[in-house]
Scaffold this active site. Structure first.
Site, mmCIF file in Angstrom:
data_model
loop_
_atom_site.group_PDB
_atom_site.id
_atom_site.type_symbol
_atom_site.label_atom_id
_atom_site.label_comp_id
_atom_site.label_asym_id
_atom_site.label_seq_id
_atom_site.Cartn_x
_atom_site.Cartn_y
_atom_site.Cartn_z
ATOM 1 N N CYS A 238 -23.852 -73.465 62.984
ATOM 2 C CA CYS A 238 -24.711 -73.824 64.193
ATOM 3 C C CYS A 238 -26.213 -74.264 63.692
ATOM 4 C CB CYS A 238 -24.610 -72.903 65.222
ATOM 5 S SG CYS A 238 -25.187 -71.354 64.992
ATOM 6 N N HIS B 281 -25.626 -68.185 68.577
ATOM 7 C CA HIS B 281 -25.817 -69.910 68.461
ATOM 8 C C HIS B 281 -26.946 -70.310 68.301
ATOM 9 C CE1 HIS B 281 -23.491 -73.287 68.358
ATOM 10 N NE2 HIS B 281 -23.855 -73.910 69.436
ATOM 11 N N ASP C 230 -26.127 -80.040 72.040
ATOM 12 C CA ASP C 230 -25.223 -79.050 70.826
ATOM 13 C C ASP C 230 -24.646 -79.727 69.781
ATOM 14 O OD1 ASP C 230 -24.350 -76.897 69.320
ATOM 15 O OD2 ASP C 230 -23.284 -76.221 70.827
#
Lengths: 319, 684
Positions: free
Chosen positions: B424, B468, B484
């Site tokens: 991430c 994250h 995202d």
């Protein structure tokens, strides 16, 4: 300052409780509890733990601190309970000669089925002892009490205390029983023993017992001298018998206070004590003549005790 | 050969107990203390016990002084301070060890036990996991047993009995512990500033370096747990927002440091959010009310569902909608928050913030910058540009990986054009860099994604491994919008835990939990217990106390009410304990001997021979013989039996029997009227 406080405290407690009668059961009203030094230290530890727990805002630490605080309170109750309803069923003193140690004897009874541990007994003017009492049990405890001077040693109060189980608290009680220990004069002096009764003054025959004047055997009585016991017969399986001699049965002496000229009162009493102890050891009969009392010639431990008590109390105003 | 024996050798038993209490406290800190400190404690304990058992010589005074000074110096050298939990614990350990060598008196033993208790407290302060709770309880038990053994070494109380008595006493004390726990008023702050605990707590870092492997935590330690008032948000909305990162040096994303040369900007970034900043939708369909129990971390972030509407008490909401507490979350906290997943954050950008949100390090990542410019030219709008970059990431052969290659100075270039494997952080960093290079204000957000539903406790547990990073871009008319990029590359990441779609990343034990259902169930129950523990026990604070008071029926609870409740429950406990411990087993009934003796005396008094107040039983018998010869024989026997029962030392068995005989004899003795008549006629 401290001793003054103590005296005031003692007077207050005496006024509060009054004079005790034995047998005595230790009830709540007369039990006192205070932290010991270790308990005070534990308290400081708890306070610092509390501050740390609060400062860190830590609930777990607070829980532990409060748990230990609760433990201290439980310890207080347990300590109190260790004395509660113990009974002093009897208390008496054993007389002593001046300069020696007498003793105070107590029987303490634990009527409950709770086991008592480390009950400590202190005498205001003497020794200390500790005792464990199993359930439903009576124990006799003897505490040494010093006997410095002839007369009566008053035992003003006896303390029963305990720090069991955690040592953080001390529970105690004061017992004010009318207890006094008789202190006999010290047996001392080198004056010759007065003659046997009937003999003239000045004629001294301290060993007037003729061992050959055998009279026979009789049953052992409390106070007979071991020297007179028929040990051979006893060894053969016979009951405990005493050899009796004509002379011994007849020997009687009179110890007179006023006959001891040239000595002060204490020295006279000491000399009389010397004679009484010696005569008793020899199994002779003896009488005692004081200005205040007169004991007819007799022998045996009871007579000896009475004679020595008369000497002990001579001139003290006690009955 | 042997040294002359001292008058009274110190008893080994109480020494062993107090040593055990101290060592127990030391061992609670085993993994936090320096190894040499623990070793010192153990060696000194062995030395002390062997010395008192006359196996070896104990050190003299000078050796002890040197040892104490050397250990003190070692502690100072290691921690550079004596303040603080860890330095203090170490100091207590080593000084207690030296004390072990000179433990002779009862006082010394008490001091050792006190040190043991303080070590227990320090353990509670440093670690509050449920796993340790039984250990702490056992140590408290050990300390109490040691206290018993140290207080009365010569009593007839055996070891076993001491341990049992300590357990009973602790159980009796437990209500006080709970009362204090519930009602003792907590401080709202600290009395003095708490030194850093020195513990290496994990948590959300306020910087992100995609090039370094260690950024991704694989620990399954719970980070926080969430109870929703209503339904939980769908998985794709479970973004738990942490710090927002603006500064990028080419490798690392970070927050503007306090010494930032843009003071106004920093002020702006920490300025509390204002109502005018955000336009709220009228619908409440996307509004979630929830309670979070946050585990300790080294950071001040209070996590919240994206986007938090208002700050719970104790925290403040910054202009970029981050919840910040006053300092690091040193112990578990619980708070209630409200979030709206559709809330728009459309505060207009100022030139300063615009500059911040567009800033890129010069002469870094040139290939990315070129790519971004190319994509922006092709796209018609900022929104289209965002979509183009996402498409580029989806179709560019990128791969989600927990073990990506290390990256250098131009980390984004290397990732986008060479390695193409990352997690991430890599995607968020690359995306924001591309956005900024394309002229769209963008920033990196660090937080957690997802969470695991615990059906036992009906809550969501979010673990360290759920950490994250994602991006937020400023779009005209929409304000800050969450994007995202990782979800584009690895959409499964939204719906499952990392472990389940990357099996080789999960440890063997974790895979076991995932694959065997009942182990999973046990794991859920254990986590629920942990949640209860850290939320309702460890996290019990003044707010929880006020809530408790409300539940007890106090309408407007104040801290003073706590004091009253505390005092009241303390009094109740004291009364209950006094009652419970004041009743002796079979001890409360009156003295049987005295009862029968009184009865006997009353009978004799009715017969005309009352006992004189000064007469003991035997003297009384004599006087009866004089005054009533007909009663003398039985009277003497009974009175002698009484004297024996009262004053004799009898074994308890035969005593019981004789007492029963005595009672029967007193009860059945009838003083015949004939004697009374005879006496009356003689009197005439």
């Amino acid at each position: 300052m401290r001793s003054l406080l103590r005296r005031k405290m003692a007077a207050w407690i005496l006024a509060r409780q009054g004079i005790d009668r034995i047998p005595l059961t230790l009830l709540r009203r007369r039990l006192y509890v205070l932290p010991t030094r270790a308990g005070a230290g534990f308290g400081l530890l708890l306070i610092s733990m509390l501050i740390a727990a609060l400062n860190y805002g830590n609930s777990l630490a607070l829980l532990v601190t409060c748990l230990l605080g609760g433990l201290a309170l439980v310890a207080m109750h347990q300590c109190h309970r260790n004395l509660l309803e113990l009974a002093i069923t009897a208390a008496w003193t054993r007389p002593a000669f001046a300069g020696e140690r007498g003793s105070l004897a107590l029987t303490i009874a634990n009527e409950s089925s709770l086991e008592r541990h480390r009950v400590q007994i202190d005498v205001s003017s003497g020794g200390t002892a500790s005792v464990d009492l199993p359930p439903r049990c009576t124990r006799r405890i003897e505490l040494p009490v010093p006997a410095p001077r002839r007369g009566l040693v008053r035992i003003d109060r006896v303390r029963l205390s305990t720090t069991y189980p955690f040592g953080l608290f001390r529970a105690w009680t004061w017992v004010h029983a009318p207890l006094a220990m008789t202190v006999y004069p010290r047996p001392r002096g080198a004056r010759p023993v007065p003659a046997l009764a009937g003999a003239e003054h000045g004629h001294t025959d301290s060993h007037g017992v003729d061992p050959d004047e055998w009279r026979g055997l009789r049953a052992f009585r409390e106070g007979d001298s071991p020297r007179q016991v028929a040990w051979k017969a006893y060894a053969r399986g016979a009951p405990l018998l005493v050899k009796e001699y004509a002379a011994a049965a007849a020997a009687k002496r009179l110890f007179e206070f006023d006959a001891l000229t040239g000595l002060d009162t204490e020295a006279r009493l000491e000399q009389l004590a010397r004679w009484i102890v010696d005569a008793e050891a020899r199994g002779e009969s003896y009488g005692l003549v004081l200005r205040t009392a007169r004991l007819a010639p007799q022998r045996g431990p009871e007579h000896c005790r009475r004679a020595l008590t008369a000497l002990a109390l001579y001139g003290t105003g006690a009955p | 050969m042997s040294s002359p024996a001292r008058a009274s050798p110190p008893a080994l038993k109480p020494l062993a107990w107090s040593t055990a209490a101290f060592l127990g406290g030391v061992l609670l800190h085993f993994e936090r203390l320096p190894l040499w400190a623990t070793a010192t404690a153990i060696l000194c304990a062995a030395w002390s016990l062997a010395g008192h058992a006359r196996r070896v010589r104990l050190p003299g005074r000078s050796v002890k002084v040197v040892l104490a000074l050397a250990l003190l110096a070692a502690v100072v050298a290691l921690f550079h301070t004596l303040n603080g939990l860890q330095a203090g614990t170490t100091l207590l350990t080593v000084m207690g060890s030296v004390k072990l060598l000179e433990t002779r008196t009862r006082r010394d033993r008490y001091i050792l036990i006190g040190a043991g208790i303080y070590l227990l407290l320090a353990a509670c302060l440093s670690r509050q996991s449920l796993l340790y709770a039984p250990l702490y309880a056992a140590d408290a038990w050990l300390c109490c047993s040691a206290l018993l053994a140290a207080a009365h070494p010569d009593s007839s109380l055996g070891n076993r009995a001491a341990v049992m008595l300590a357990a009973r006493s602790l159980l009796l004390a437990l209500p006080i512990g709970l009362i204090g726990f519930l009602f003792f008023p907590r401080l709202s702050g600290s009395l003095w500033a708490l030194p850093d605990s020195g513990a290496a707590l994990t948590g959300l870092s306020d910087s992100l370096t995609p090039g370094a492997i260690s950024d991704l935590s694989e620990s399954s330690r719970p980070a926080f747990r969430v109870w929703f008032d209503g339904p939980a948000p769908p998985p794709q909305e479970r973004y738990w927002r942490g710090p927002v990162l603006y500064d990028f040096d080419g490798a690392t994303w970070s927050r503007p440091p306090p010494w930032s040369f843009w003071p106004e900007m920093r002020r702006a970034s920490m300025r509390p959010a204002q109502a005018a900043d955000s336009a709220r939708p009228s619908s409440t369909a996307h509004r979630y009310r929830y309670r979070i129990a946050l585990e300790p971390s080294s950071e001040p972030w209070w996590l919240g569902l994206d986007t938090v509407v208002s700050a719970p008490p104790g925290a403040r909401l910054t202009a970029d909608h981050v919840l910040v507490g006053d300092g690091p979350v040193t112990h578990p906290i619980t708070y209630t928050a409200v979030s709206d997943t559709t809330m728009r954050r459309a505060r207009p950008l100022t030139p300063l913030t615009l500059r911040r949100d567009l800033w890129l390090p010069p002469r870094r990542n040139p290939r990315s910058a070129a790519l971004a410019r190319r994509l922006r030219r092709r796209a018609g709008s900022d929104a289209a540009f965002v979509q183009a970059v996402l498409d580029y990431l989806r179709t560019g052969g990128f791969e989600y990986s927990l073990t990506p290659a290390r990256l250098g100075k131009n980390s984004v270039d290397e990732f986008l054009f060479d390695t193409r494997r990352g997690f991430c952080g890599h995607f968020a960093s690359a995306f924001v860099t591309l956005m900024r290079a394309g002229g769209v204000p963008a920033r990196v957000v660090v937080g957690y994604l997802g969470g695991e539903w615990n059906p036992v406790g009906r809550y969501l547990v979010v673990r360290d491994s759920d950490a994250h990073a994602w991006a937020e871009v400023w779009l005209d008319g929409r304000g800050w919008t969450r994007v995202d990029p990782t979800a584009v590359v690895a959409p499964e990441r939204l719906y499952r835990n990392i472990d389940s779609f990357l099996p080789n990343a999960a440890s063997a034990s974790e895979r076991l939990v995932l694959e065997v259902p009942w182990i999973g169930a046990v794991g859920n129950a254990w986590d629920a217990a942990n949640a209860w523990w850290s939320d309702d026990v460890v996290g019990f604070n003044s707010r929880s106390q006020l809530a408790l008071l409300k539940r007890l029926g106090i309408a407007a609870p104040k801290m003073l009410d706590l004091v009253w409740l505390l005092a009241l429950s303390l009094v109740v406990w004291l009364a209950a304990t006094a009652w419970r411990l004041g009743r002796l087993p079979h001890g409360a009934r009156p003295d049987r001997i005295a009862r029968s003796y009184d009865r006997l005396c009353r009978k004799l008094a009715r017969a005309g021979v009352a006992r004189g107040a000064d007469q003991g039983p035997l003297a009384y018998a004599d006087s009866i013989a004089r005054r009533r010869p007909d009663l003398a024989a039985i009277g003497r026997v009974l009175l002698a039996r009484y004297a024996e029962l009262r004053y004799g030392s009898l074994a308890s068995g035969s005593r019981e029997r004789r007492l029963a005989d005595f009672e029967r004899a007193v009860a059945c003795w009838r003083i015949s009227p004939r004697s009374k008549n005879a006496r009356a006629s003689r009197g005439k």
